[in-house]
Design an enzyme around this catalytic site. Structure first.
Site, PDB file in Angstrom:
ATOM      1  N   ASP A 159      15.827 103.395  20.501  1.00 30.94           N
ATOM      2  CA  ASP A 159      17.654 102.336  19.575  1.00 30.94           C
ATOM      3  C   ASP A 159      18.648 103.409  19.411  1.00 30.94           C
ATOM      4  OD1 ASP A 159      18.443 101.580  17.306  1.00 30.94           O
ATOM      5  OD2 ASP A 159      16.946 100.966  16.799  1.00 30.94           O
ATOM      6  N   TYR A 177      14.299 103.321  11.538  1.00 30.80           N
ATOM      7  CA  TYR A 177      14.222 101.959  10.792  1.00 30.80           C
ATOM      8  C   TYR A 177      12.912 101.467   9.728  1.00 30.80           C
ATOM      9  CZ  TYR A 177      15.925  97.517   8.596  1.00 30.80           C
ATOM     10  OH  TYR A 177      16.140  96.115   8.214  1.00 30.80           O
TER      11      TYR A 177
END
Ligand code: LCS
Length: 393
Positions: A183, A111
């Site tokens: 993540d 991200y």
């Protein structure tokens, strides 16, 4: 309870077994900043960690604790640490394990802000970084240095949907005594359990699948060990990026339907991916449920299902992608993901726009990449919408 619930849905619904003193079936919102002590000695014992009483909401709160313990149970972890946002969780992990002279190895397609904060801010404090393609174990091996203090990966990655070999990376990292943080936002513990696959820390943007209703922003970290838990919690408390009780309440409510929402969205995503793959205007597609995905077999080993995130490029490149996004009617043109509604967005100009051109190129975040988060609407409606928008290109 003599029979401990073992099924995933039972755990989602009943959680870690928090019992409200008033008998409320649902854990209430303890909307308070501070908690009264029974006596001066009790207050001192709470601060000394000798009593599990609550002190102050930045440090802990019953509504937040119920969510933390429930997600830790789902991830097979020791305990959880709720944060104000996914970025709050990520920065808490970075601050816990990195410092001047330390080095992080990470995926070049995480991200955008997860990479941006390291290169734009942590570098100023003397942290070093190597962003490599962690879907290639050899690149991870080559990036490890004597001062590497954290390996941080996303799998599947945002937005390329590349899949990294979590067990192999963890085995390699542990030979060098380096902790691994995954993540797990794109999968949720329903589809993948990184701690079981060997990771030391797992984190989520709760904003996405775990809450699932696009009405809160939140984050959580789950550690495998008590030692890591204490270290990370004390950092979160010092940073002050705690959750808010109302945010925790809404997330706990959304979490109850995680599995049925994901089952439904995934069923849709498989149909949408097949439609896109066979469409003449689609140039390429990345979806873990298609055999054309380069890590299809690895994904099947680590994930119990392919999920509902799809990336694709159109033959007409960026201009065609823009036309598609401007012409969808049911799909919503918005960032974020993992909610009940289908969202479409353009990472190069939106979620990953702050990355340098070099970083985008290295990470495969090409201008034509369009990302789709498939929701729980009827598959025919989603496909019908994409079909009519594609026809306008
Ligand atoms: N990790 C992943 C994989 C994410 O996709 C995001 C947000 C975060 C962490 C950060 O979480 P937040 O602080 O927003 O709760 N991803 C976004 C995206 O792809 N579109 O909008 C936000």
């Amino acid at each position: 309870m003599t029979h401990k619930p073992s099924g995933f849905n039972s755990k989602l619904v009943h959680g870690a077994g928090a019992k409200d003193p008033m008998g409320s079936v649902i854990t209430p919102i303890y909307q308070t900043s501070t908690f009264a002590f029974k006596s001066a000695d009790h207050g001192a014992a709470c601060f000394a960690g000798e009593s599990d009483g609550y002190i102050y909401t930045r440090i802990g709160n019953p509504t937040i604790r119920d969510l933390e313990k429930t997600i830790a149970l789902l991830e097979n972890g020791y305990d959880g640490i709720g944060c104000s946002s996914g970025m709050g969780a990520i920065n808490t992990v970075y601050m816990s394990y990195l410092g001047a002279g330390k080095h992080i190895v990470s995926h070049n397609a995480v991200y955008g802000p997860s990479r941006g904060i390291i290169e734009n801010t942590f570098h100023r404090f003397g942290v070093e970084s190597s962003y490599v393609d962690t879907t290639d174990l050899e690149q991870v091996k080559a990036a490890i240095k004597p001062n590497t203090a954290l390996i941080y990966i996303e799998s599947p990655a945002n937005p390329t949907i590349g899949i990294s070999d979590i067990p192999a990376i963890c085995a390699l990292a542990h030979q060098h005594k380096i902790p691994v943080c995954v993540d797990n936002t794109f999968c949720s513990p329903y589809l993948q359990k990184p701690l079981v696959l060997g990771a030391d820390i797992v984190l989520h943007s709760l904003t996405k699948f775990l809450n699932g209703h696009a009405d809160i922003v939140g984050g959580i970290i789950i550690t495998k060990t008590e030692t890591d838990y204490k270290k990370v919690r004390s950092m979160m408390v010092s940073l002050g990026c705690n959750m808010d009780p109302h945010q925790a309440f809404l997330t706990r409510r959304g979490l109850k339907t995680l599995a049925i929402r994901i089952d439904r969205a995934q069923e849709n995503a498989i149909k949408v991916a097949e439609f896109l793959e066979s469409h003449p205007k689609v140039d390429w597609i990345m979806y873990p449920g298609l055999v054309s995905h380069p890590q299809y077999e690895l994904g099947k080993k680590m994930m119990s299902g392919p999920g509902s995130m799809i990336s694709f490029g159109l033959k007409g490149g960026l201009e065609a992608g823009k036309k598609l996004m401007d012409n969808v009617e049911l799909c919503v043109l918005a960032v974020s993901l993992g909610g009940i509604e289908t969202l479409i967005q353009h990472p190069a100009s939106m979620t990953h726009s702050k990355l340098s051109a070099v970083a985008k190129k290295e990470g495969g975040i090409s201008d034509e990449l369009v990302r789709l988060s498939v929701g729980i609407e009827e598959a025919e409606d989603i496909i019908g919408d994409l079909e009519q928008a594609l026809a306008k290109i």
